[in-house]
Design a protein around this motif. Sequence first.
Motif, short mmCIF file in Angstrom:
data_model
loop_
_atom_site.label_atom_id
_atom_site.label_comp_id
_atom_site.label_asym_id
_atom_site.label_seq_id
_atom_site.Cartn_x
_atom_site.Cartn_y
_atom_site.Cartn_z
N ASP A 1 54.55 -18.16 -129.79
CA ASP A 1 55.70 -19.06 -129.67
C ASP A 1 55.18 -20.49 -129.45
O ASP A 1 54.07 -20.82 -129.89
N TYR A 2 55.97 -21.28 -128.74
CA TYR A 2 55.56 -22.65 -128.40
C TYR A 2 55.63 -22.80 -126.89
O TYR A 2 56.18 -21.96 -126.19
N MET A 3 55.08 -23.91 -126.39
CA MET A 3 55.25 -24.22 -124.97
C MET A 3 55.47 -25.71 -124.80
O MET A 3 54.90 -26.52 -125.54
N GLY A 4 56.36 -26.07 -123.87
CA GLY A 4 56.56 -27.47 -123.53
C GLY A 4 55.71 -27.79 -122.32
O GLY A 4 55.53 -26.93 -121.44
N LEU A 5 55.16 -28.99 -122.27
CA LEU A 5 54.28 -29.35 -121.15
C LEU A 5 54.36 -30.84 -120.85
O LEU A 5 54.46 -31.66 -121.76
N THR A 6 54.33 -31.17 -119.57
CA THR A 6 54.17 -32.57 -119.16
C THR A 6 52.95 -32.61 -118.24
O THR A 6 52.79 -31.74 -117.38
N CYS A 7 52.10 -33.60 -118.44
CA CYS A 7 50.81 -33.66 -117.73
C CYS A 7 50.69 -34.94 -116.91
O CYS A 7 50.97 -36.03 -117.40
N PHE A 8 50.25 -34.80 -115.68
CA PHE A 8 50.05 -35.93 -114.77
C PHE A 8 48.56 -35.98 -114.41
O PHE A 8 48.02 -34.99 -113.92
N LEU A 9 47.93 -37.10 -114.68
CA LEU A 9 46.48 -37.18 -114.44
C LEU A 9 46.16 -37.21 -112.94
O LEU A 9 45.20 -36.60 -112.49
N ASN A 10 46.96 -37.94 -112.17
CA ASN A 10 46.67 -38.08 -110.75
C ASN A 10 47.18 -36.87 -109.97
O ASN A 10 48.16 -36.94 -109.24
N GLY A 11 46.49 -35.74 -110.14
CA GLY A 11 46.85 -34.51 -109.45
C GLY A 11 46.02 -34.34 -108.19
O GLY A 11 46.14 -35.13 -107.24
N SER A 12 45.12 -33.34 -108.19
CA SER A 12 44.38 -33.04 -106.96
C SER A 12 43.49 -34.20 -106.52
O SER A 12 43.27 -34.39 -105.33
N LEU A 13 42.99 -34.99 -107.48
CA LEU A 13 42.10 -36.08 -107.07
C LEU A 13 42.87 -37.12 -106.25
O LEU A 13 42.33 -37.71 -105.32
N ALA A 14 44.15 -37.33 -106.56
CA ALA A 14 44.97 -38.28 -105.79
C ALA A 14 45.24 -37.71 -104.39
O ALA A 14 45.15 -38.43 -103.39
N ARG B 1 52.63 -41.10 -93.17
CA ARG B 1 53.56 -41.46 -94.25
C ARG B 1 52.87 -41.50 -95.62
O ARG B 1 53.50 -41.22 -96.64
N ASN B 2 51.58 -41.86 -95.63
CA ASN B 2 50.88 -41.86 -96.93
C ASN B 2 50.70 -40.45 -97.46
O ASN B 2 50.79 -40.22 -98.66
N VAL B 3 50.45 -39.51 -96.54
CA VAL B 3 50.31 -38.11 -96.97
C VAL B 3 51.62 -37.63 -97.58
O VAL B 3 51.66 -37.10 -98.69
N ARG B 4 52.73 -37.87 -96.87
CA ARG B 4 54.01 -37.41 -97.40
C ARG B 4 54.34 -38.15 -98.70
O ARG B 4 54.83 -37.57 -99.67
N ALA B 5 54.01 -39.43 -98.73
CA ALA B 5 54.37 -40.24 -99.89
C ALA B 5 53.67 -39.76 -101.16
O ALA B 5 54.27 -39.71 -102.24
N GLU C 1 40.82 -40.86 -97.48
CA GLU C 1 41.04 -42.21 -96.93
C GLU C 1 41.43 -42.15 -95.47
O GLU C 1 41.16 -43.05 -94.70
N HIS C 2 42.13 -41.06 -95.10
CA HIS C 2 42.61 -40.96 -93.72
C HIS C 2 41.80 -39.92 -92.93
O HIS C 2 42.28 -39.44 -91.89
N SER C 3 40.61 -39.61 -93.42
CA SER C 3 39.67 -38.70 -92.75
C SER C 3 40.34 -37.41 -92.27
O SER C 3 40.22 -37.03 -91.10
N LEU C 4 41.06 -36.76 -93.18
CA LEU C 4 41.74 -35.52 -92.82
C LEU C 4 41.09 -34.34 -93.55
O LEU C 4 40.46 -34.53 -94.60
N ASP C 5 41.27 -33.14 -93.01
CA ASP C 5 40.97 -31.95 -93.81
C ASP C 5 42.33 -31.43 -94.31
O ASP C 5 43.37 -32.02 -93.99
N TRP C 6 42.34 -30.31 -95.06
CA TRP C 6 43.62 -29.85 -95.61
C TRP C 6 44.60 -29.42 -94.52
O TRP C 6 45.81 -29.56 -94.66
N LYS C 7 44.03 -28.90 -93.40
CA LYS C 7 44.90 -28.51 -92.29
C LYS C 7 45.59 -29.76 -91.73
O LYS C 7 46.80 -29.79 -91.51
N GLY C 8 44.79 -30.81 -91.54
CA GLY C 8 45.34 -32.07 -91.02
C GLY C 8 46.35 -32.66 -92.00
O GLY C 8 47.37 -33.23 -91.60
N PHE C 9 46.08 -32.51 -93.28
CA PHE C 9 46.98 -33.02 -94.33
C PHE C 9 48.34 -32.33 -94.18
O PHE C 9 49.39 -32.97 -94.19
#
Length: 548
Positions: free
Chosen positions: A347-360, A420-424, A367-375
């Motif tokens: 068949d076909y598939m629709g897709l939208t791609c965002f470059l700034n994923g996990s690296l962002a 706020r930057n984490v949530r943003a 930048e805020h010296s957090l680990d994933w738990k802190g995030f």
Amino acid sequence: MALYLGLDSSTQSLTALVLEVEHDGHGRSDEPPRKSLVFEHSISFDENLPLYGTRHGVLPSEDPSVAVSSPLMWAEALDQMFEAIAASSLDLSQLAAIAGSAQQHGSVYLGPRATEVIAGLVPSCPLVEQLGVTTSGNKEAPKKSVLSRQVSPIWMDSSTTEECREITGAIGDADQLAQLTGSRAFERFTGPQIRKFYKHDPEGWEATDRVHMVSSFMASLLAGAHAPLDPGDASGMNLMDLRTRDWSLEMLEATAPKLAAKLPPIVPSSTIVGTLAPYWQHRFGFPPAKVVAWSGDNPCSLVGTGLIREGQIAVSLGTSDTLFGLMREPRVDRTGTGHVFGSPTGDYMGLTCFLNGSLAREQVRNEHSLDWKGFSEMLRATPPGNNGSIMFPWFEAEITPDVRTPGVRRVDLAAGDKARNVRAVVEAQMMALANHSRWMGVEVDVIHATGGAAVNTDILQVLADVFEAKVRRFKVTNSACLGAALRAYHAEATANGSGLSWEKVVDGIAVPVAESPIMPKQSSVKTYTRLRRRYAKLEPLAISGCSD
Ligand code: XUL
């Protein structure tokens, strides 16, 4: 019992999963075959192959719009992976078939020697040494390299704006191009990349005998012969006619001279492209397993998240964030942000791609010296809607929306405000996913979440609230690799004539875990309905505005 190997050559790593299927009736019996994953291993390009000098799998470049990587590094990772599989306790004699998934759009340029070298790989010598480089870290281009271009442009490259304009002009307009190929011209797509190479290095182009995508290059190394492309990955080139699933002569002509002769053919995704080459059999003790056409990571993820019917979507939170779903008939995006690709199911598939994923996400975390738990703690400490603080997280030039000048834009948000930057960053990513996928016209009530960040419940809560949808997750977070292993299973069954349905292929394994889904919270849904409108209104201003 039979084993199926799925490989995933992604931006940052090579991963392998081995699927064991217990029952050889291939769907003839009423009892569903029992499936389990019996092996998993990952090789990080930065950490395990440091001599190539990549950062997050990308070679350093002075021009921020250029993103290239090393095809020899991908080949060496394959050698390391086969060594690791051979050292495991798996009964390799049961390995029936191998299929793969690869980062989409990247291209590999081979000279005429490649055909002979790939066909005659000698088991006593490491793969990369035969392809043309020593493993001693000598990155100088060796005289006898099979490559006609030492580096491969990858999907993060955004340096071909001029070529996109030229190709579009030759065809008519962006909409015509999208109707023909499934996408308007995109900088990272292989066609514009090929055109740039031909224009900037005509001699290199002349010396190129074959242009592979990452997927068909890797499959060629396994099969010991040039492998074809599947429609899932070929549709990420701006070269394939979406409806005929073959090369569009018009597009080839608009892209580069003599291109038709340099491209592999396009075959259905379930095609067996060959048998595992003697190199792998004799060097690592593998059997003559069937090699199945590789596909792109997103088409493989479609299978790995069990999306074999229309009307459901998956969100993959990986190096790139993507949103995708199966389409029976191609509906091309008139807003010009989305893509229609071929699906491995035919068949076909629709897709939208965002470059700034996990690296962002990682960038904000670091930048805020957090680990994933802190995030996660920061996410929980802030209210949905972030009291009106908004971020446009374009750490790198963005694909969706089209942002050429990288830079984070903040509205009512102090750069030093950790929580706020984490949530943003998370809210921005989820709102962008929702706003820019409306073209697919899917009423979303359930989202299948996959990719590394899908383990994070707090991130998925924002996803559920923004979409007002239930979010279900999977035991296997690398759905691309699982999809590859399942494609191997399906292709082998198809070749044996047992007509295994896709329902039976994904049954019991590419299904959400039994735990209760993450439910949208009504109070947050209301907040995001308002905030999404504000985000959409501010987005064009942020694109043209200044960055901090
Ligand atoms: C899809 C895209 C990315 C890569 C990541 O169009 O560019 O998702 O496939 O590997």
